[in-house]
Design a protein around this motif. Structure first.
Motif, PDB file in Angstrom:
ATOM      1  N   PRO A 269      45.162  33.472  43.816  1.00  0.00           N
ATOM      2  CA  PRO A 269      46.223  33.348  44.814  1.00  0.00           C
ATOM      3  C   PRO A 269      45.727  33.600  46.239  1.00  0.00           C
ATOM      4  O   PRO A 269      46.410  33.272  47.207  1.00  0.00           O
ATOM      5  N   ALA A 270      44.561  34.190  46.371  1.00  0.00           N
ATOM      6  CA  ALA A 270      43.977  34.582  47.659  1.00  0.00           C
ATOM      7  C   ALA A 270      42.548  35.030  47.345  1.00  0.00           C
ATOM      8  O   ALA A 270      42.145  35.020  46.172  1.00  0.00           O
ATOM      9  N   PRO A 271      41.741  35.390  48.345  1.00  0.00           N
ATOM     10  CA  PRO A 271      40.458  36.013  48.032  1.00  0.00           C
ATOM     11  C   PRO A 271      40.666  37.194  47.087  1.00  0.00           C
ATOM     12  O   PRO A 271      41.617  37.967  47.241  1.00  0.00           O
ATOM     13  N   VAL A 272      39.796  37.312  46.098  1.00  0.00           N
ATOM     14  CA  VAL A 272      39.927  38.364  45.086  1.00  0.00           C
ATOM     15  C   VAL A 272      38.694  39.253  45.118  1.00  0.00           C
ATOM     16  O   VAL A 272      37.565  38.762  44.987  1.00  0.00           O
ATOM     17  N   ALA A 273      38.900  40.549  45.289  1.00  0.00           N
ATOM     18  CA  ALA A 273      37.817  41.525  45.222  1.00  0.00           C
ATOM     19  C   ALA A 273      37.861  42.201  43.860  1.00  0.00           C
ATOM     20  O   ALA A 273      38.905  42.741  43.463  1.00  0.00           O
ATOM     21  N   VAL A 274      36.737  42.153  43.146  1.00  0.00           N
ATOM     22  CA  VAL A 274      36.638  42.790  41.837  1.00  0.00           C
ATOM     23  C   VAL A 274      35.782  44.042  41.988  1.00  0.00           C
ATOM     24  O   VAL A 274      34.596  43.961  42.324  1.00  0.00           O
ATOM     25  N   VAL A 275      36.386  45.187  41.753  1.00  0.00           N
ATOM     26  CA  VAL A 275      35.696  46.464  41.890  1.00  0.00           C
ATOM     27  C   VAL A 275      35.142  46.854  40.526  1.00  0.00           C
ATOM     28  O   VAL A 275      35.894  46.932  39.546  1.00  0.00           O
ATOM     29  N   PRO A 276      33.821  47.072  40.423  1.00  0.00           N
ATOM     30  CA  PRO A 276      33.232  47.303  39.103  1.00  0.00           C
ATOM     31  C   PRO A 276      33.516  48.685  38.554  1.00  0.00           C
ATOM     32  O   PRO A 276      33.848  49.624  39.292  1.00  0.00           O
TER      33      PRO A 276
END
Length: 293
Positions: A269-276
């Motif tokens: 839906p937008a830029p997605v940040a995946v935090v590990p």
């Protein structure tokens, strides 16, 4: 503190969007940038008399560096050619980065299977935060949406989301979902009410923690029954960033990213940040090959 950012380019419109996102980020964050191009093992670079000609990979790097330096004079910029399987090379680059930024050509949930696989694999194994930028990205002033549940990885994702919202001077929405039971249709109403109340208190506690850390930040809460991925994607329409935690469980136990982050990335839906998950690397899904993207 200077943030170390790595952005992957290949000369295409998706990587152009990733570069533009990084340029936009410099307005709120001090960073040093490494622009990288991953060259597959089967790619041949010029040798001998032709070695003085620039390769397409070098062209992509040079074009991106020129664009960044024109937009942000004085920014520390380096370029690197990586050799190896693309996802392995980018995961390795992430070891020296705080943020790894990748563009994706994914334009629909179906197209995501074909065009989003590299981003899925990298986000699933990266030791740093991976931000995936859709090809049609444009700057906006929407809020940051954080998918949250009551576990350490989600807390880390919420911390990142709050910091991003504060730095960008926008609000943050915390999205949490609940389910009554596998047979929720037959669950007594009193138990459903108790579950809702408990989850509402947990969400309120998470919001209070953010409000305490960022007194000037607008914090909203969204509690929904059912699928977390669906709730996050719906809440994120018009958002400037979506932040999710990766609780990857390997191919046998489930999706290599964890089902929520996997499904959000497939719907972008937008830029997605995946935090590990910080305490252990995540196993990549073994049946997805480089030829798939």
């Amino acid at each position: 503190m200077i943030e170390r950012v790595t952005v992957a380019v290949d000369g295409g419109p998706a990587s152009d969007a990733a570069v533009e996102w990084v340029i936009h980020r410099t307005r709120s964050t001090k960073l040093a940038l490494d622009i990288v191009a991953a060259v597959g093992l089967d790619s041949e670079l010029p040798t001998g008399a032709e070695s003085h000609f620039r390769t397409p990979f070098e062209d992509a790097l040079e074009r991106a560096k020129t664009r960044v330096r024109a937009a942000v004079p004085g920014l520390a910029v380096t370029t690197t050619i990586l050799r190896g399987l693309p996802h392995d090379a980018l995961i390795t680059a992430g070891l020296r980065s705080d943020l790894l930024v990748i563009g994706t050509n994914k334009t629909s949930p179906i197209a995501g299977i074909l065009h989003g696989t590299l981003a899925l694999k990298v986000a699933g194994q990266s030791s740093c935060i991976t931000v995936v930028i859709p090809v049609n990205w444009a700057p906006g002033t929407g809020q940051v949406v954080a998918g949250w549940t009551n576990d350490p990885t989600s807390e880390q994702a919420l911390d990142f989301a709050a910091a991003e919202a504060s730095g960008s001077k926008v609000g943050v929405m915390i999205v949490h979902t609940w389910t009554a039971a596998p047979t929720s249709a037959g669950t007594p109403a009193a138990i459903v009410d108790e579950i809702m109340t408990t989850n509402d208190l947990l969400l309120a506690s998470a919001a209070y923690r953010v409000e305490t850390a960022y007194p000037n930040l607008s914090v909203t809460q969204a509690l929904h029954p059912g699928s977390a991925a669906v709730a996050i994607v719906r809440a994120a329409r018009g958002a400037s960033l979506v932040v999710v935690g990766s609780r990857g469980r390997g191919a046998i136990a489930g999706f290599f990213l964890g089902s929520v982050s996997h499904d959000v990335l497939l719907n972008m839906p937008a830029p997605v940040a995946v935090v590990p998950k910080w305490d252990a690397p995540v196993d990549v899904y073994p049946e997805i090959l480089d030829e798939d993207f």
